[in-house]
Design a protein around this motif. Structure first.
Motif, PDB file in Angstrom:
ATOM      1  N   TYR A   1      29.995  30.365  37.388  1.00 42.43           N
ATOM      2  CA  TYR A   1      30.341  30.643  35.992  1.00 42.43           C
ATOM      3  C   TYR A   1      31.840  30.921  35.831  1.00 42.43           C
ATOM      4  CZ  TYR A   1      25.399  30.850  34.706  1.00 42.43           C
ATOM      5  OH  TYR A   1      24.088  30.530  34.459  1.00 42.43           O
TER       6      TYR A   1
ATOM      7  N   TYR B   1      32.814  36.304  34.367  1.00 48.85           N
ATOM      8  CA  TYR B   1      31.632  36.148  35.219  1.00 48.85           C
ATOM      9  C   TYR B   1      30.374  35.814  34.412  1.00 48.85           C
ATOM     10  CZ  TYR B   1      34.527  38.357  38.804  1.00 48.85           C
ATOM     11  OH  TYR B   1      35.528  38.647  39.694  1.00 48.85           O
ATOM     12  N   ASP B   2      30.488  35.777  33.079  1.00 54.40           N
ATOM     13  CA  ASP B   2      29.329  35.499  32.228  1.00 54.40           C
ATOM     14  C   ASP B   2      29.166  33.998  32.017  1.00 54.40           C
ATOM     15  OD1 ASP B   2      29.035  38.222  31.995  1.00 54.40           O
ATOM     16  OD2 ASP B   2      30.147  38.332  30.093  1.00 54.40           O
TER      17      ASP B   2
ATOM     18  N   LYS C   1      28.191  33.857  41.648  1.00 53.38           N
ATOM     19  CA  LYS C   1      28.729  34.070  40.301  1.00 53.38           C
ATOM     20  C   LYS C   1      30.040  33.326  40.071  1.00 53.38           C
ATOM     21  CE  LYS C   1      30.954  38.502  41.476  1.00 53.38           C
ATOM     22  NZ  LYS C   1      30.931  39.961  41.222  1.00 53.38           N
TER      23      LYS C   1
END
Length: 621
Positions: A403, A553-554, A400
């Motif tokens: 991103y 984190y998106d 992650k």
């Protein structure tokens, strides 16, 4: 502008008085500074017979010896000094001096001086504040544009000390899109104004320039594999305050488990720390042969007279030192060769991600680099690669971070066009640059800092992107060409960028695209909160994201590129601007557009194989 000599001068001045046997007490901050700028023999020449940490409670009392304390102005060091004074640096405030005077009951303090040595001099043109960000020692605040207060104060003190040690009062420019850069620039200017008497230096026609940059504007350089000697050692083994830990190297001898690696103490390293790995094998072979020749000259069979014995005694210390240095570099290069093969650093394809023998860290780096390059055009591929990471042994908390990197240093966060994708002309410049050729395959990457410095020295660094601090500059100020430039990289510099700076100092034409400027006409110093390798950079991103909003984190919002595509065929060379092949220069071939990349990779493999064979032969001898 030699920062190693600047700190060395301070240390020598510090320990030169009193002229008597003395102890040098340091703290955790000043220990690496002294170790990088001085040697034990130099300290001994000034009658320093013991160097110790001031917080070492097991140290014996030595009232018969004088004491010099070189400490940072912080609470821990002051408390340790108070304890030291009960039992017979940065700018000190009156309150601090009074505090020390109150506890000096036995009146053992003869003098308090301030030395502007609050930074680590790694190379003559490279310094570090030794602030490697972590959860316990953060660099960022609650967003990528805010400082953690202790980190900001450390940066202000370090840069102020550098300016004072070099006797420079600069104008300040900073990256417009970086809130951290503007904040740091403002705080440094306030400090200069508050201590105006200390900055009362002789004015120059064009004032020195302090250029404050943000690592987020070039996240690519710290993620790439390095191929010059010093940079490779740091990337694969880690250079910490001039020392390298080789204790985990297979079959390493006991005396080589912890080695010193600095340009000031190692002549071979001084001559070849910028050498590419391909050239290093040849130079190391010559170095070994030189040692073998000296070995024969100092053998017992060559001693036939009193004069031969005298010569042997005089040369033996140098001979032993040479032997130790040869062993050190043979061990280093051998381990670098082993790690290059073990980690498959010459592969950069999807096959690496699915290879279980490749460390997860290297898989993550490849996907991060791909994501940075194709953020706006290959959104689905990035998601698929992250999924592939998860399927091949990379933990979710690592995957992650792809991103996270895009959200804090992606194309929407960078103010400069890092990949020359924004304009048609930029694409053309980038592609045609390949026709000029490169020094060799190792040196194809050109740090973004090189273009920034070129613009500075050509008077083309626009103040719209790199404004002057309020009240500085003036009409046409951005067109002035400063002789002295100090670059500070928030978020850490790299040895790759340090190489660029060294080349600018030696011969600017070697790193500039167009007509260069004469050698020796400019002087550049690079510094950073730390000196990164890829693992420390990724860890910095990881620790920083914890304090950012959860949306970091998106996946970032993306949009497809509508840039035009163009393909030119120039004889046997195809120049591609955009389109499915990507921007680049390729040989025309029935084998497709990847023929040049395959050829370059094969060339590197052959070079590495030769280095390995050379090191193996040296080991056998």
């Amino acid at each position: 502008m030699d920062i190693v000599k600047a700190i060395e001068t301070y240390v020598n001045k510090m320990v030169s008085t009193p002229s008597a046997m003395k102890v040098l007490l340091l703290d955790s901050h000043t220990t690496p500074i002294v170790s990088l700028a001085s040697t034990q023999s130099v300290l001994l020449s000034h009658q320093v017979y013991l160097t110790d940490r001031i917080d070492n409670k097991k140290r014996e009392r030595m009232p018969h010896m004088k004491c010099v304390c070189f400490l940072q102005n912080n609470e821990d060091s002051l408390e340790a000094l108070e304890e030291e004074l009960k039992e017979p640096n940065n700018i000190l405030s009156k309150a601090v001096i009074e505090r020390l005077a109150e506890v000096d009951e036995y009146e053992v303090v003869r003098e308090v001086q301030e030395y502007f040595a609050d930074y680590c001099p790694i190379l003559p043109s490279l310094f570090s504040l030794n602030h490697i960000p972590s959860a316990s020692k953060p660099l960022y605040g609650s967003s990528p544009n805010s400082w953690a207060p202790p980190a900001l104060e450390s940066a202000v003190e370090g840069i102020t000390a550098l300016l004072l040690s070099l006797k420079k009062k600069p104008v300040i420019r900073y990256e417009r899109m970086s809130g951290m850069a503007k904040k740091l620039a403002t705080e440094i200017q306030h400090r200069i104004q508050a201590e105006s008497s200390l900055f009362d230096f002789r004015l120059t026609q064009v004032p020195p320039l302090l250029l404050i940059l943000d690592r987020r504007n070039d996240p690519v350089t710290p993620l790439l594999s390095q191929w010059t000697y010093q940079a490779m050692v740091h990337e694969l083994l880690n250079i910490q305050n001039g020392r390298v830990d080789l204790s985990n190297v297979p079959d390493i001898s006991k005396e080589l488990t912890d080695i010193t690696l600095t340009t000031s103490t190692d002549p071979f390293f001084q001559s070849h720390y910028l050498a590419t790995f391909g050239d290093l094998g040849t130079t190391l072979k010559d170095y070994v042969q030189k040692y073998q020749e000296k070995s024969l000259a100092t053998s017992a069979s060559s001693i036939n007279s009193i004069s031969d014995m005298k010569r042997f005694i005089e040369d033996y210390p140098e001979f032993r030192k040479l032997g130790g240095n040869v062993s050190k570099h043979v061990a280093l290069v051998g381990e670098l060769s082993r790690l290059v093969g073990l980690n498959k650093l010459l592969e950069a394809t999807q096959a690496v991600i699915t290879d279980n023998s490749v460390p997860a860290h290297n898989k993550l780096r490849i996907v991060m680099l791909y994501a940075l390059r194709y953020q706006k055009t290959q959104t689905n591929n990035i998601a698929n690669l992250i999924k592939l990471l998860l399927e091949n042994g990379v933990p979710a908390e690592d995957a992650k971070l792809v991103y996270v990197l895009l959200n804090i240093a992606g194309s929407d966060q960078r103010q400069d066009d890092l990949f020359s994708t924004e304009s048609f002309l930029a694409k053309g410049r980038s592609a045609l640059k390949g026709l000029k050729g490169v020094e060799n395959v190792y040196m194809q990457h050109r740090p973004h800092l090189a273009q920034t410095l070129e613009n500075v020295f050509k008077g083309r660094l626009r103040d719209t992107g790199y404004p002057f601090l309020d009240g500085q500059g003036g009409p046409n100020a951005s067109m002035q060409r400063p002789q002295d430039v100090i670059v500070f990289m928030i978020g850490g510099a790299t040895y790759g960028e340090a190489r660029t700076v060294t080349l600018f100092n030696q011969d600017p034409a070697s790193v500039m695209d167009g007509p260069g400027i004469s050698p020796g006409s400019v002087r550049v110093i690079l510094g950073g909160t730390c000196v990164h390798r890829s693992s420390s950079y990724i860890e910095m991103i990881r620790s920083a994201a914890v304090n950012f909003p959860a949306t970091v984190y998106d996946p970032p919002p993306e949009s497809s590129s509508n840039a035009p595509a163009l393909n030119l065929n120039l004889g046997g060379v195809n120049v591609s601007l955009g389109g499915p092949a990507g921007t680049g220069v390729y040989r025309t071939s029935n084998e497709g557009i990847n023929v040049q990349a395959d050829g370059l990779r094969d060339g590197v493999l052959n070079l590495i194989d030769k280095v390995k064979q050379g090191v193996d032969r040296i080991g056998i001898q």
